[in-house]
Design a protein around this motif. Structure first.
Motif, PDB file in Angstrom:
ATOM      1  N   TRP A  68      31.236   8.512 -23.630  1.00  0.00           N
ATOM      2  CA  TRP A  68      32.395   8.063 -24.410  1.00  0.00           C
ATOM      3  C   TRP A  68      33.274   9.248 -24.820  1.00  0.00           C
ATOM      4  CZ3 TRP A  68      33.784   3.366 -23.963  1.00  0.00           C
ATOM      5  CH2 TRP A  68      32.850   2.328 -23.853  1.00  0.00           C
ATOM      6  N   GLY A  71      35.256  10.443 -21.779  1.00  0.00           N
ATOM      7  CA  GLY A  71      36.382   9.562 -21.485  1.00  0.00           C
ATOM      8  C   GLY A  71      37.561   9.832 -22.401  1.00  0.00           C
ATOM      9  N   ASN A  72      37.273  10.005 -23.692  1.00  0.00           N
ATOM     10  CA  ASN A  72      38.334  10.343 -24.642  1.00  0.00           C
ATOM     11  C   ASN A  72      38.928  11.713 -24.347  1.00  0.00           C
ATOM     12  OD1 ASN A  72      38.781   8.355 -27.034  1.00  0.00           O
ATOM     13  ND2 ASN A  72      36.583   8.297 -26.664  1.00  0.00           N
ATOM     14  N   MET A 131      35.892  -0.324 -19.620  1.00  0.00           N
ATOM     15  CA  MET A 131      36.006   1.132 -19.578  1.00  0.00           C
ATOM     16  C   MET A 131      36.212   1.612 -18.142  1.00  0.00           C
ATOM     17  SD  MET A 131      35.948   4.033 -21.215  1.00  0.00           S
ATOM     18  CE  MET A 131      35.359   5.749 -21.173  1.00  0.00           C
ATOM     19  N   MET A 135      39.740   3.461 -17.038  1.00  0.00           N
ATOM     20  CA  MET A 135      39.764   4.830 -16.520  1.00  0.00           C
ATOM     21  C   MET A 135      40.239   4.870 -15.072  1.00  0.00           C
ATOM     22  SD  MET A 135      39.118   6.700 -19.042  1.00  0.00           S
ATOM     23  CE  MET A 135      39.245   8.223 -18.124  1.00  0.00           C
ATOM     24  N   PRO A 168      39.234   4.318 -23.481  1.00  0.00           N
ATOM     25  CA  PRO A 168      38.088   4.950 -24.143  1.00  0.00           C
ATOM     26  C   PRO A 168      38.248   5.057 -25.649  1.00  0.00           C
ATOM     27  CG  PRO A 168      39.342   6.558 -22.854  1.00  0.00           C
ATOM     28  CD  PRO A 168      39.829   5.204 -22.462  1.00  0.00           C
ATOM     29  N   ALA A 172      35.394   3.093 -27.656  1.00  0.00           N
ATOM     30  CA  ALA A 172      34.318   4.022 -28.008  1.00  0.00           C
ATOM     31  C   ALA A 172      33.597   3.625 -29.292  1.00  0.00           C
ATOM     32  CB  ALA A 172      34.865   5.440 -28.129  1.00  0.00           C
ATOM     33  N   CYS A 192      33.760  11.374 -31.395  1.00  0.00           N
ATOM     34  CA  CYS A 192      34.742  10.719 -30.528  1.00  0.00           C
ATOM     35  C   CYS A 192      36.151  10.896 -31.080  1.00  0.00           C
ATOM     36  CB  CYS A 192      34.414   9.234 -30.389  1.00  0.00           C
ATOM     37  SG  CYS A 192      32.923   8.880 -29.443  1.00  0.00           S
ATOM     38  N   VAL A 235      31.176   6.587 -15.532  1.00  0.00           N
ATOM     39  CA  VAL A 235      31.065   5.300 -16.219  1.00  0.00           C
ATOM     40  C   VAL A 235      30.436   4.253 -15.302  1.00  0.00           C
ATOM     41  CG1 VAL A 235      32.392   3.393 -17.225  1.00  0.00           C
ATOM     42  CG2 VAL A 235      32.982   5.753 -17.786  1.00  0.00           C
TER      43      VAL A 235
END
Length: 506
Positions: A68, A71-72, A131, A135, A168, A172, A192, A235
């Motif tokens: 997570w 992704g952020n 997710m 992405m 994300p 998250a 996050c 992911v």
């Protein structure tokens, strides 16, 4: 839940002969039916069910949380790495500074539409697939930015990149809540959220050197695409589904397919999902109603939005100070961002320490209930040190003064901004827990609007007032906002008691 069925006749409560006793066969038939229904209900296999995400091993929880965070990281790096190629974009497409700066603003506007899109999607389809799709589309719309031949293509793609890159950030918190207990999730969520501050500051450090090299500005976005693609693979192959309803429904479907339990079901099967009207009410209508009636939400949102705006304003102010005034090269001009990075890390350490010690102690003393105002001491401290850092940066900006003064000033600025931003978020969640999505929906809309607007007026502010007075203006405004957390620390409980939307701690 206890059986609360009403007797056939009210007289039976006082007259045992008022109701005829059912035959024994009828009782046995009813009991057998209930046993069959319970046998068909698919739940966790006890408190230690290994498929329950709350029971995952600690290393696995850390790994999932890391996905997570990554992704952020990909999305927020992309938000500001655009600024590293701004000079080259202006020259190649013959555009003004304001038009090129729209690349940041459009991304942030796209970012603001995330909750209405990804919140309901996650409720219906879980965490993994939204997710993955988010992405993937983020990565796809990064490619036109890298290859685009006109500014219009780039700006439209930036908006779509931000809209899908918000996945994300939107998902998250739910993904972290799925696997961590309430006592443990605070730090994971803080990590996050920390990428919102840390990543944009890191982006110019990476991007300026890439843009200055033979690779040029296009490779800034190829790097974002490569990062996004790696996140998609991570992911898709490594992120398990952690939403309890989806796991249990998959288990029930497997039992039905195998024939082991043809009538297998879960308590989530008949749950009503949010429709368009529900989404509009929660994310569009109710947020504005709250902003019009809730003083806590209004004032905290103003404070957080100002801080978020400053974060994106630095991508305009730093190049003016270090490239235009001090005549540093593009690569070297990114190094002062390290001061902000150090400050963000120190701010994060302060929030974590306060959460694990002082805040946890107040929860125990209050019988396990959260007192939202106990989040505010770190916000107050952050509010006090932000103007200190801004004034140091402002009045050491003259090129005759050595550069370390400004870098030193950026450390308390970064620390204070992080402490304010994160605790604003936590305070709003605590205060408006029953309707947190609506409260944060309005908050995010205003906050993203500030962040989108600040880089647009930043060049005018800094070129007309100069770095010293432009930054001092921000310092004076930040001083004016200091009383907000102090007021709510003292009177917050009373203000909450006036609201029908906030939680009670009594």
């Amino acid at each position: 839940m206890a059986d609360t069925a009403t007797p056939p006749d009210a007289a039976s409560l006082t007259d045992v002969e008022a109701v005829e006793t059912p035959p024994a066969t009828a009782i046995q038939t009813e009991e057998k039916k209930k046993e069959e229904e319970d046998a068909n209900l698919v739940t966790w296999d006890g408190p230690d069910d290994p498929e329950n995400p709350q029971n995952y091993s600690r290393p696995r929880k850390f790994f999932i949380t890391g996905i997570w965070i990554y992704g952020n990281l990909c999305a927020t790096l992309a938000s500001s790495i655009w600024s590293s190629g701004a000079t080259q974009l202006k020259a190649q497409f013959h555009q003004s500074t304001i038009v090129v700066t729209l690349g940041i603003s459009f991304f942030l506007l796209g970012f603001s539409i995330g909750p209405p899109l990804w919140g309901p999607t996650s409720e219906r389809f879980g965490r993994k697939w939204p997710m993955t799709i988010g992405m993937l589309l983020f990565t796809i719309f990064t490619i036109p930015i890298a290859v685009g031949q006109n500014i219009e293509t780039l700006l439209v793609s930036r908006f779509l990149q931000g809209a899908f890159g918000s996945a994300p950030l939107s998902l998250a918190a739910g993904g972290v809540v799925d696997i961590w207990s309430p006592a443990q999730r605070g730090i994971a969520i803080a990590a996050c959220i920390g990428t919102i501050f840390g990543s944009p500051v890191l982006a110019p450090i990476i991007g300026n050197f890439v843009a200055e090299s033979y690779l040029g500005w296009r490779w800034l976005h190829w790097l974002s695409a490569i990062q996004g693609a790696s996140a998609v693979l991570l992911v898709f192959f490594a992120l398990p589904e952690t939403l309890a309803s989806k796991i249990l429904q998959a288990r029930a479907a497997k039992l039905r397919k195998s024939g082991e339990k043809p009538e297998a079901r879960t308590v989530f099967d008949n749950k009503k999902h949010m429709g368009f009207v529900d989404v509009a009410r929660i994310y569009f209508m109710r947020p504005f109603a709250l902003l019009a009636t809730e003083p806590i939400l209004v004032l905290i949102t103003i404070y957080q939005s100002f801080i978020y705006g400053i974060l994106y304003l630095v991508f305009v102010s730093y190049p003016i100070e270090y490239v235009e005034i001090r005549h540093w090269s593009l690569g070297l001009s990114a190094l002062p961002f390290l001061g902000l990075s150090v400050g963000v890390l120190l701010g994060a350490a302060g929030v974590i320490w306060h959460t694990k010690t002082k805040f946890a102690a107040t929860i125990r003393a209050n019988g396990g209930k959260v007192i939202p105002e106990q989040r505010l001491p770190t916000m107050i401290i952050g509010g006090l040190i932000v103007p200190v850092g801004l004034f140091i940066f402002a009045w050491t900006s003259n090129p005759s003064i050595p550069w370390p003064g400004q870098v030193i000033g950026s450390i308390p600025t970064g620390a204070g901004m992080y402490m304010i931003f994160v605790q604003c978020f936590n305070y709003l969640v605590d205060v408006y827990a029953p309707i947190a999505n609506s409260a944060l929906g309005g908050n995010m809309l205003i906050r993203s609007s500030f962040a989108a607007a600040f880089p647009l007026f930043g060049p005018y502010l800094y070129h007309n007032l100069g770095v010293a007075w432009a930054t001092s203006t921000l310092g004076f405004i930040s001083i004016a906002l200091i009383p907000i957390p102090i007021f709510f620390y003292i009177y917050g409980a009373r203000v909450r008691s006036w609201s029908k939307n906030s939680v009670s701690t009594h």
